[in-house]
Design an enzyme around this catalytic site. Structure first.
Site, PDB file in Angstrom:
ATOM      1  CG  ASP A 245      -2.354  -0.854   0.944  1.00  0.00           C
ATOM      2  OD1 ASP A 245      -2.036  -0.718   0.017  1.00  0.00           O
ATOM      3  OD2 ASP A 245      -3.337  -0.597   1.960  1.00  0.00           O
ATOM      4  CG  HIS A 268      -4.735   4.289   2.567  1.00  0.00           C
ATOM      5  ND1 HIS A 268      -3.646   3.930   1.530  1.00  0.00           N
ATOM      6  CD2 HIS A 268      -5.594   3.869   2.652  1.00  0.00           C
ATOM      7  CE1 HIS A 268      -4.233   2.283   1.577  1.00  0.00           C
ATOM      8  NE2 HIS A 268      -5.513   2.477   2.220  1.00  0.00           N
TER       9      HIS A 268
END
Length: 307
Positions: A245, A268
């Site tokens: 990620d 994120h």
């Protein structure tokens, strides 16, 4: 000269969005030098291009979402991770809905698609963002502390530590380091799937999220064990997915980084905050090219190997 890269041919995929459950088609197309990676919403009355920039990220709840005007694309991090791992600079990604298909929950399907299309060198130098001094972002305190940092490094290295109080995760190891110069992304990182817990999945579905999620595209755990029949793909698959990620989140900046990234409990939102903090400090980075490939970090001059 270390050259930019795009695809040799067009390739396509069909799947469903993890959160929307919506059917979506992707068409991956070669793009000219200096284009960057651009999502194109081709389902709208007038197609809308969304170029990858740190400021393109407009939502980081559960995934990285990029937007231009009223057009958005959700869950871009896995395909962006594959592009980072394979060293792709220029690519058009035509998409028929507002979410990238989850496919198997990792980046391996995207790696397969990109390698099947072939990677072509272009007559333009690869441009890197070289970090010149440490940049860090932090949030919370004590048990809620999380942070992410970029430091100077001749290459691209990621170190991530997770902190999940779950017997299965505890047993697999919660820290991992991956160096793109010496590791094989497709072999070591790309197959790590997203993961969640049954109680979280039930809650998210009640909120209209994770509608496309299941045992075929995520690791799912109850309070005691992994529910997937095949178990884990890597002994340390959980933290490796966080590395996956992070690679995708960081590649949204639009150029490959020359840096050492380290993080604790990051996600994120913090990854994007780190990019914006870096770009806000003009003395913290520079744009570089390598006219002599021998001066580039080891491994960056070759096309990425398959499994």
């Amino acid at each position: 000269m270390l050259q930019q890269r795009t695809l040799k041919s067009i390739t396509r995929a069909v799947g469903v969005g993890l959160h929307s459950g919506q059917r979506v088609e992707l068409t991956l197309r070669p793009a000219p030098a200096d284009t960057g990676i651009v999502f194109r919403r081709v389902d709208l009355p007038e197609p809308v291009d969304i170029p990858m920039r740190a400021e393109s990220v407009t939502d980081t709840r559960l995934a990285s979402t990029v937007s231009t005007g009223g057009a958005k694309v959700q869950t871009v991090e896995h395909i962006m991770s594959a592009c980072a791992g394979l060293g792709l600079d220029n690519l058009y990604i035509d998409i028929t809905a507002d979410e990238v298909p989850i496919l198997d929950g990792s980046a391996s399907s995207f790696v397969f698609l990109l390698q099947s299309a072939g990677i072509e060198l272009q007559k333009a130098p690869r441009r890197f963002i070289r970090v010149l001094r440490p940049v860090e972002v932090r949030e919370g305190e004590g048990d809620n502390l999380k942070w992410a940092r970029l430091e100077p490094y001749h290459g691209f290295k990621l170190s991530f530590e997770i902190d999940f109080d779950h017997r299965v995760v505890n047993a697999t190891g919660q820290r991992y380091e991956f160096d793109l110069s010496v590791g094989q992304y497709a072999r070591d990182i790309a197959r790590a799937r997203t993961f969640g817990f049954t109680k979280e999945v039930e809650y998210m579905r009640s909120k209209g999220l994770a509608l496309g999620g299941g045992l075929d595209n995520a690791i799912v755990m109850d309070d005691h064990k992994v529910l997937n029949a095949g178990g884990l793909r890597y002994d340390d698959e959980f933290v490796k997915h966080k590395i996956l990620d992070a690679m995708g989140d960081l590649y949204i900046v639009g150029k490959p980084l020359l840096a050492a990234y380290s993080a604790f409990r990051s996600g994120h939102a913090l990854n994007n905050k780190l990019l914006r903090e870096l770009l806000a400090q003009s003395d913290a980075y520079e744009i570089v090219t390598f006219e002599d490939t021998r001066q580039a970090p080891h491994g960056f001059g070759e096309i990425a190997r398959a499994w």
